[in-house]
Enzyme design. Structure first.
Site, PDB file in Angstrom:
ATOM      1  N   SER A 166      -9.766  37.046   0.290  1.00  0.00           N
ATOM      2  CA  SER A 166     -10.275  38.138   1.116  1.00  0.00           C
ATOM      3  C   SER A 166      -9.287  38.495   2.230  1.00  0.00           C
ATOM      4  O   SER A 166      -8.162  38.888   1.960  1.00  0.00           O
ATOM      5  CB  SER A 166     -11.653  37.750   1.659  1.00  0.00           C
ATOM      6  N   ASP A 190      -9.663  38.735  -4.386  1.00  0.00           N
ATOM      7  CA  ASP A 190     -10.375  39.893  -3.847  1.00  0.00           C
ATOM      8  C   ASP A 190      -9.933  40.204  -2.411  1.00  0.00           C
ATOM      9  O   ASP A 190     -10.701  40.059  -1.453  1.00  0.00           O
ATOM     10  CB  ASP A 190     -11.902  39.734  -3.924  1.00  0.00           C
ATOM     11  N   HIS A 260     -17.837  39.452  -4.347  1.00  0.00           N
ATOM     12  CA  HIS A 260     -16.606  39.167  -3.597  1.00  0.00           C
ATOM     13  C   HIS A 260     -16.101  37.747  -3.901  1.00  0.00           C
ATOM     14  O   HIS A 260     -14.910  37.536  -4.128  1.00  0.00           O
ATOM     15  CB  HIS A 260     -16.922  39.322  -2.103  1.00  0.00           C
TER      16      HIS A 260
END
Ligand SMILES: *[C@@H]1O[C@H](CO)[C@@H](O)[C@H](O)[C@H]1NC(C)=O
Ligand SMILES: *[C@@H]1O[C@H](CO)[C@@H](O)[C@H](O)[C@H]1NC(C)=O
Ligand SMILES: *[C@@H]1O[C@H](CO)[C@@H](O)[C@H](O)[C@H]1NC(C)=O
Length: 456
Positions: A166, A190, A260
């Site tokens: 992330s 992601d 996610h």
């Protein structure tokens, strides 16, 4: 941006905030052991990043050692002849240790002989996403100066691999930028979208940040970035919504982060399992599903990229192309990998309406389904089937012609044609396997065919 985006995210903030407050005060004290572990920021936030570098080695994979100065590194089990993997987490709404980190470290150490270093920046990543974003440059600098200590000890830049989750993916990009793109590899799991989609190349992860940059996209409509940011960009199940993740807001926190976090679980699974998470270059997901992208000739000259530790994801061409979107389907649970097959139906006669044929593959008790649509006035329709068993283990194929709800006078309810299939990548038509006879299908009646395909 869809109108419900902000509304949905606003709801997320409320939810995350609620979780944070709810968790205050009842956190048990961390037991003192000789192994180093992540900090617990709880509600303490702040400008102080308090970064910890925690080293895990093949000889003691479950016991972390704090390393900060060159002397710590020299006195630790760090082996300068091995590669080094740096794991960087992202925003921590709850200020806690990432739940997946032990699993990822363990999987990395089982999959390869390497120094694995977890970067703990829980303090700087908690409370509000936007303050975490503000810490990215500072953190990037701290990590970069830590890497410089490794380089002084004789570690080569190209042996360093950053795995960033992330926001951590953009931290990795920042570090790579400070090292002028000479680090070996950056894997973005992601990479975060909010605040980054329109950021400059210096601010976000991009293909110039390392010799090989790859990103696995699983939540591009929410927390993940929707643009390609590496040499190879995997858009898993199209990149937006993942099978097995709740589709409704009532699922609470799991709804918020399931898509996610799927990138992390896919990556761990790729390290632990040999079944390939192979992907195929295509302009977009729709074209991939429609069977328009069946091999990796363009631009990879037949080497299909796969998620995992294989050097450059298995891509062998030089120079590496940039920002190549590649697509794959997955199952809803680990090990996630599926076998992709082209399925094709050729009508004997053109029809006046679109024709929809449901195809089911059966291997033992496992079945998978896909719909082929043949546009009106055309003879052929295609689709890509995702099945957890290889095509050669399919023992039965079922076909069903779905009649439209309103049967028009001229729309016959019987059709005939030929069914063929081939495992991806399909490099030439010789590999197509067809049912021996033309198939006759009557509206809404399932026809089953036993098949016996030899495994090669
Ligand atoms: C470092 O790793 C290499 C390669 O696996 C091995 O031969 C060597 O013994 C290791 N050195 C130390 C000090 O463990
Ligand atoms: C399918 O078969 C496998 C092995 O034959 C078995 O382990 C599994 O439980 C079965 N699944 C179902 C849904 O029956
Ligand atoms: C499939 O074909 C192979 C070789 O043609 C044969 O040996 C095998 O028995 C067949 N299996 C079934 C289930 O019909």
């Amino acid at each position: 941006m869809p109108p419900d985006f902000w509304e949905r995210n606003l709801w997320c903030w409320v939810l995350l905030l609620g979780f944070t407050i709810g968790s205050s005060g009842d956190v048990p004290p961390i037991p003192q052991t000789k192994c180093a572990d992540f900090q617990n920021a709880n509600l303490l936030r702040g400008t102080n990043l308090k970064v910890q570098f925690i080293l895990f080695t093949p000889s003691d994979p479950s016991c972390g050692q704090l390393v900060e100065e060159s002397s710590d590194i020299q006195n630790s089990g760090f082996n300068t002849t091995l590669g080094t993997k740096l794991v960087i987490h992202g925003f921590r709404a709850l200020g806690t240790k990432p739940s997946w980190i032990d699993k990822l470290i363990g999987a990395l150490l089982r999959a390869t002989d390497a120094n694995v270093i977890a970067v703990d920046w829980v303090y700087g990543s908690t409370a509000a996403y936007f303050s975490a974003v503000e810490n990215v440059v500072k953190l990037g600098l701290e990590i970069s100066s830590f890497l410089n200590k490794l380089l002084e000890l004789g570690v080569s830049e190209s042996s360093i691999h950053i795995i960033g989750v992330s926001l951590g993916a953009h931290v990795g990009g920042m570090v790579g930028h400070f090292h002028k793109g000479q680090l070996g590899r950056i894997t973005g799991l992601d990479p975060a979208g909010p605040e980054y989609t329109r950021a400059s190349l210096e601010e976000r992860l991009d293909a110039r940040d390392a010799l090989f940059v790859e990103a696995i996209h699983t939540d591009t409509d929410n927390w993940g970035i929707r643009i390609p940011v590496g040499h190879v960009d995997y858009f898993v199940n199209g990149g937006q919504d993942q099978p097995g993740c709740p589709a409704f807001i009532h699922a609470g926190y799991n709804y918020v982060i399931c898509d996610h976090m799927r990138a992390v679980h896919l990556y761990i699974s790729a390290l632990e399992n040999s079944c390939p998470l192979m992907a195929f270059p295509c302009d977009n997901y729709k074209a991939f599903l429609a069977g328009h992208c069946l091999d990796c000739f363009n631009p990879f000259q037949l080497s299909c990229p796969r998620i995992g530790l294989v050097e450059r994801g298995g891509v062998q061409i030089e120079p590496l192309p940039k920002e190549v979107r590649v697509y794959l389907l997955t199952a809803s649970r680990a090990p996630y990998c599926v076998h992709h097959s082209l399925v094709e139906f050729h009508l004997q006669e053109k029809r006046l309406k679109d024709t929809s044929i449901k195809v089911t593959f059966l291997s033992g008790n496992v079945s998978s389904l896909v719909k082929i649509t043949i546009p009106r006035q055309q003879l052929q329709g295609r689709a890509v089937m995702a099945h957890t068993s290889p095509l050669c283990q399919t023992n039965q194929v079922k076909l069903k012609f779905k009649a439209s709800n309103r049967v028009w006078k001229k729309d016959q309810t019987v059709l005939a044609g030929r069914f063929c299939t081939a495992p991806l990548p399909v490099n030439d038509n010789k590999k197509m396997i067809c049912l021996p006879e033309p198939v006759k299908l009557q509206a809404d009646v399932t026809v089953s065919h036993d098949v016996n395909i030899t495994c090669v």
